[in-house]
Scaffold this active site. Structure first.
Site, PDB file in Angstrom:
ATOM      1  N   GLY A   8       0.834  -1.214   0.000  1.00 36.04           N
ATOM      2  CA  GLY A   8       0.000   0.000   0.000  1.00 36.04           C
ATOM      3  C   GLY A   8       0.859   1.250   0.000  1.00 36.04           C
ATOM      4  N   GLY A  11      -0.403   4.792  -1.027  1.00 34.88           N
ATOM      5  CA  GLY A  11      -1.540   5.352  -0.320  1.00 34.88           C
ATOM      6  C   GLY A  11      -1.170   6.506   0.593  1.00 34.88           C
ATOM      7  N   GLN A  12      -2.143   6.949   1.384  1.00 30.55           N
ATOM      8  CA  GLN A  12      -1.948   8.141   2.210  1.00 30.55           C
ATOM      9  C   GLN A  12      -0.809   7.955   3.219  1.00 30.55           C
ATOM     10  OE1 GLN A  12      -4.930   9.081   5.120  1.00 30.55           O
ATOM     11  NE2 GLN A  12      -4.462  11.257   5.147  1.00 30.55           N
ATOM     12  N   ASP A  53       0.013  -7.482  -5.764  1.00 24.50           N
ATOM     13  CA  ASP A  53      -1.381  -7.706  -5.393  1.00 24.50           C
ATOM     14  C   ASP A  53      -1.374  -8.560  -4.125  1.00 24.50           C
ATOM     15  OD1 ASP A  53      -3.976  -8.473  -5.095  1.00 24.50           O
ATOM     16  OD2 ASP A  53      -4.229  -9.282  -7.123  1.00 24.50           O
ATOM     17  N   TYR A 142     -15.422  -2.531   7.165  1.00 25.88           N
ATOM     18  CA  TYR A 142     -14.068  -2.042   7.484  1.00 25.88           C
ATOM     19  C   TYR A 142     -13.709  -2.396   8.934  1.00 25.88           C
ATOM     20  CZ  TYR A 142     -10.335   1.475   8.058  1.00 25.88           C
ATOM     21  OH  TYR A 142      -9.156   2.132   8.314  1.00 25.88           O
ATOM     22  N   LYS A 146     -10.986  -4.910  10.604  1.00 32.00           N
ATOM     23  CA  LYS A 146      -9.957  -4.417  11.527  1.00 32.00           C
ATOM     24  C   LYS A 146      -9.933  -5.236  12.822  1.00 32.00           C
ATOM     25  CE  LYS A 146      -7.986  -1.047   9.208  1.00 32.00           C
ATOM     26  NZ  LYS A 146      -6.695  -1.341   8.547  1.00 32.00           N
TER      27      LYS A 146
END
Ligand code: SER
Length: 314
Positions: A8, A11-12, A53, A142, A146
């Site tokens: 990732g 990402g942010q 992936d 989500y 988590k």
């Protein structure tokens, strides 16, 4: 940590964690793995970048072996609002991805950092001073991923001695890469709109309080936790951490101190509002403070100033 894989990476969080890790551990020793987003130019120039992936065990296993990886920061995941639009994809990416990373780590002796979230809590969780160990009955896919992820990481440590560690991040505010699909995204968007248009229409109600943090604190927290002597840790995964708790109205009034013409209006998005309403207003992060010395450096005042300065330069 000598050879690190970051999933990732575009990402942010990843787009700021990769440069911080490369600065500390050497450019060649940090492998940035992205999937769909185009990688930042500096990722390609400064160190290894690969496409990965995370739903494929073999491809992760190959990267770990080819690059002699000993630590994985597993950030690849869908955020809360996009996950709710496609729960099946969220389970596949968020859960199967984590399971693959843990299995690869078990077989190759890697340490794993897993970011959990305020989203791991739900409407029956105490929403003020939310304890480290408390009721977790989230009602979003989500959040379900988590909580399951937190438990799976604990299990891999107790059952297989995989060195798993993790943090429950609050909403993260950053100027480099936008979040994309989260419930706390308003706290980033608002700055772009304040600078460009002097106005912002917010999708959460004005008095929606949530925990938030500026990205430099979040990056430092992940690295500090992974560097902590494991003998100090009573918990391993899912440490509550926070820096500030504020509402859209609070943030707007701070922005007005710097941009007096700024105005905010509200057009509530029902899905994201109900997600936000199910999350804590303010977590108790004393376990992180006691066990590994967590301490934020940014409050609402200095994060607002820094965001406005940085985005205005852009
Ligand atoms: N910031 C995330 C989201 O809004 C929560 O972890 O989805």
């Amino acid at each position: 940590m000598k050879r690190i894989l970051v999933t990732g990476a575009t990402g942010q969080i990843g787009s700021e964690l990769v440069p911080a890790l490369r600065y500390k551990y050497g450019n060649r020793n940090v492998i940035a793995a992205g999937h769909k987003r185009t990688p930042q130019k500096e990722f390609l120039e400064e160190g290894p970048y690969i496409t990965l992936d995370v739903t494929g065990f073999e491809s992760i296993n190959k990267v770990v072996q080819d690059y002699h990886i000993d630590t994985i920061f597993h950030l690849a995941a869908l955020l809360s609002a996009v996950a709710e639009q496609n729960p099946q994809a969220a389970w596949k990416i968020n859960m199967e991805g984590l399971y693959n990373v843990l299995e690869v780590s078990r077989k190759n002796g890697c340490s794993v950092f897993f970011p959990s979230s305020i989203g791991a809590f739900g409407p029956s969780t105490p929403s003020v001073s939310t304890p480290q160990d408390t009721i977790q009955r989230p009602n979003t896919i989500y959040g379900v991923c988590k909580v399951s992820g937190e438990l799976l990481c604990d299990y891999y440590f107790t059952r297989f001695r995989v060195d798993t560690r993790g943090i429950r991040f609050p909403g993260l505010i950053s100027h480099k890469t936008p979040p994309g699909g989260g419930t706390t995204d308003y706290a980033v968007e608002i700055f772009y709109h304040a600078i460009q248009e002097k106005r912002y229409e917010c999708f959460l109600k004005e008095d929606t309080y949530l925990d938030m943090m500026y990205m430099p604190d979040a990056i430092r927290s992940a690295i500090e936790l992974m560097e902590t002597d494991p003998n100090r840790l009573k918990h391993r995964n899912a440490f509550n951490i926070t820096a500030v708790s504020f509402s859209p109205a609070d943030l707007a009034s701070y922005i007005k101190k710097f941009i007096p013409e700024f105005s905010i209006s509200y057009k509530v998005d029902a899905v994201r509002q109900s997600i936000a309403d199910s999350w804590p207003r303010h977590m108790d992060d004393s376990a992180a403070r006691d066990e590994w010395g967590w301490k934020p450096q940014y409050n609402l005042e200095n994060l607002t100033r820094d965001m406005i300065d940085r985005l205005s330069e852009k």
